[in-house]
Scaffold this motif. Structure first.
Motif, short mmCIF file in Angstrom:
data_model
loop_
_atom_site.label_atom_id
_atom_site.label_comp_id
_atom_site.label_asym_id
_atom_site.label_seq_id
_atom_site.Cartn_x
_atom_site.Cartn_y
_atom_site.Cartn_z
N ALA A 110 -10.46 12.38 11.71
CA ALA A 110 -11.24 13.24 12.60
C ALA A 110 -11.15 12.76 14.05
CB ALA A 110 -12.70 13.28 12.15
N PHE A 111 -11.05 11.46 14.24
CA PHE A 111 -10.98 10.88 15.59
C PHE A 111 -9.54 10.69 16.06
CE2 PHE A 111 -15.21 9.24 17.13
CZ PHE A 111 -15.97 10.04 16.28
N GLY A 112 -8.57 11.12 15.24
CA GLY A 112 -7.17 11.09 15.66
C GLY A 112 -6.45 9.78 15.50
N LEU A 113 -6.88 8.93 14.56
CA LEU A 113 -6.23 7.64 14.33
C LEU A 113 -5.35 7.75 13.09
CD1 LEU A 113 -9.30 5.29 14.92
CD2 LEU A 113 -7.39 5.72 16.50
N PRO A 114 -4.03 7.67 13.24
CA PRO A 114 -3.13 7.90 12.11
C PRO A 114 -3.07 6.73 11.14
CG PRO A 114 -1.87 7.30 14.06
CD PRO A 114 -3.30 7.45 14.50
N ASN A 115 -2.68 7.07 9.92
CA ASN A 115 -2.37 6.07 8.90
C ASN A 115 -0.86 5.84 8.97
OD1 ASN A 115 -2.36 4.38 6.69
ND2 ASN A 115 -2.62 6.02 5.19
N MET A 116 -0.47 4.84 9.71
CA MET A 116 0.95 4.59 10.00
C MET A 116 1.73 4.23 8.73
SD MET A 116 2.36 1.78 12.71
CE MET A 116 1.66 0.44 11.72
N GLN A 117 2.86 4.87 8.54
CA GLN A 117 3.72 4.59 7.39
C GLN A 117 4.65 3.42 7.70
OE1 GLN A 117 5.83 8.23 6.64
NE2 GLN A 117 4.13 9.14 5.50
N ILE A 118 4.82 2.55 6.72
CA ILE A 118 5.79 1.47 6.84
C ILE A 118 7.04 1.89 6.09
CG2 ILE A 118 6.28 -0.95 6.36
CD1 ILE A 118 3.33 -1.55 6.60
N THR A 119 8.16 2.03 6.82
CA THR A 119 9.40 2.55 6.25
C THR A 119 10.44 1.45 6.11
OG1 THR A 119 10.44 3.08 8.37
CG2 THR A 119 8.90 4.70 7.48
N GLU A 120 11.55 1.79 5.49
CA GLU A 120 12.63 0.82 5.34
C GLU A 120 13.32 0.53 6.67
OE1 GLU A 120 15.46 1.54 2.31
OE2 GLU A 120 13.97 1.76 0.72
N ASP A 121 13.61 1.61 7.43
CA ASP A 121 14.43 1.37 8.63
C ASP A 121 14.14 2.32 9.79
OD1 ASP A 121 15.40 3.72 7.62
OD2 ASP A 121 17.39 2.94 7.11
N GLU A 122 13.01 3.01 9.77
CA GLU A 122 12.74 3.99 10.83
C GLU A 122 11.40 3.69 11.50
OE1 GLU A 122 12.38 8.86 11.48
OE2 GLU A 122 12.54 7.99 9.46
N SER A 123 11.41 3.69 12.84
CA SER A 123 10.19 3.47 13.60
C SER A 123 9.97 4.62 14.58
CB SER A 123 10.26 2.15 14.39
OG SER A 123 10.23 1.03 13.52
N ALA A 124 8.75 5.12 14.63
CA ALA A 124 8.37 6.16 15.59
C ALA A 124 6.87 6.02 15.82
CB ALA A 124 8.72 7.55 15.07
N TRP A 125 6.53 5.05 16.68
CA TRP A 125 5.12 4.73 16.92
C TRP A 125 4.36 5.97 17.42
CZ3 TRP A 125 2.22 0.52 15.97
CH2 TRP A 125 0.97 0.46 16.58
N PRO A 126 3.13 6.21 16.93
CA PRO A 126 2.38 5.39 15.95
C PRO A 126 2.41 5.96 14.54
CG PRO A 126 0.87 6.90 17.01
CD PRO A 126 2.25 7.23 17.54
N GLN A 127 3.32 6.88 14.25
CA GLN A 127 3.34 7.52 12.93
C GLN A 127 4.03 6.67 11.88
OE1 GLN A 127 1.55 10.14 12.46
NE2 GLN A 127 1.08 10.46 14.63
N LYS A 128 5.03 5.92 12.29
CA LYS A 128 5.76 5.11 11.32
C LYS A 128 6.38 3.90 12.00
CE LYS A 128 8.24 8.66 10.26
NZ LYS A 128 9.24 9.58 9.66
N VAL A 129 6.62 2.87 11.22
CA VAL A 129 7.25 1.65 11.74
C VAL A 129 8.07 1.03 10.61
CG1 VAL A 129 5.26 0.20 11.16
CG2 VAL A 129 6.83 -0.53 12.96
#
Length: 223
Positions: A110-129
């Motif tokens: 609701a406040f816009g704080l994402p649950n960041m995904q931990i991936t094997e080899d892709e980073s796109a802050w703040p959605q994934k790392v």
């Protein structure tokens, strides 16, 4: 709520949405609307109590609660921990202010704080790392750790140091929300954001909120 995640965390001047959660420090429910029109509130949205960095942030803000209360400001801490597990922890580690349980992380969305995904080899802050980028981070707590460590090593070291035993309830939270980003939002009596600090805009993990800036903002909106 998904739309808010696409926009990002609540910004200064925006009105906070309502959410209703199980109270930890008392019986019943706690809602943002409980404070709207009544008093300002500092909302701290954290990962579960399994996160030693969050436990430390909560302790810092708990120490600030009397000063906030003196300005007419309430403090609300939200943790991604089931209510009974959280109550057990706080029985032995009391905190000042109100606390609520949000294992589904509805307040964070609701406040816009994402649950960041931990991936094997892709980073796109703040959605994934990527896992390699996470492990390249070095966390420094000179007074508590013998040397800088990667986040996973730091979590293990600090939990062991604190004597915090990871339970099945903690494991369930970690399985689905280990990448949840956290933040603090100071709302005036109308529910408008007057100060904010979060991992999304700060661009890094585990940083402590700037308490000096917080208290300066509190002085301006407090009664």
């Amino acid at each position: 709520m998904p739309e808010r995640l696409n926009i990002g965390p609540l910004q200064l001047g925006e009105t906070a949405p309502n959410f209703v959660l199980d109270a930890i420090t008392r019986e019943g429910k706690i809602a943002i609307d409980d404070f709207r029109g009544e008093k300002p509130v500092l909302v701290g949205l954290y990962r579960g109590l399994h996160c030693p960095f969050c436990r430390r942030h909560i302790a810092i803000l708990s120490q600030l609660t009397p000063a906030l209360n003196a300005k007419g400001i309430e403090s609300l801490t939200v943790v991604n921990t089931p209510v009974e597990r959280a109550r057990l922890y706080l029985r032995y580690h009391p905190m000042l202010g109100l606390a609520a349980s949000d294992p589904e992380r509805t307040s964070h969305r609701a406040f816009g704080l994402p649950n960041m995904q931990i991936t094997e080899d892709e980073s796109a802050w703040p959605q994934k790392v990527s896992m390699s980028d996470v492990k390249s981070i070095r966390v420094e707590l000179p007074d508590e750790m013998p040397e800088p460590m990667d986040p996973f090593a730091a979590l293990e070291y600090l939990n062991k140091k604190d004597g915090y035993d990871i339970t099945e309830a903690d494991q369930q939270m970690m399985a689905t929300g280990i990448g949840q980003l956290v933040g603090q939002f100071l709302l005036d009596r109308d529910g408008v954001v007057r100060w904010a600090s979060n991992e999304v805009l700060d661009g890094g993990l585990f940083g402590a909120p700037n308490t000096r800036e917080l208290m300066s903002a509190a002085s301006q909106i407090g009664s």
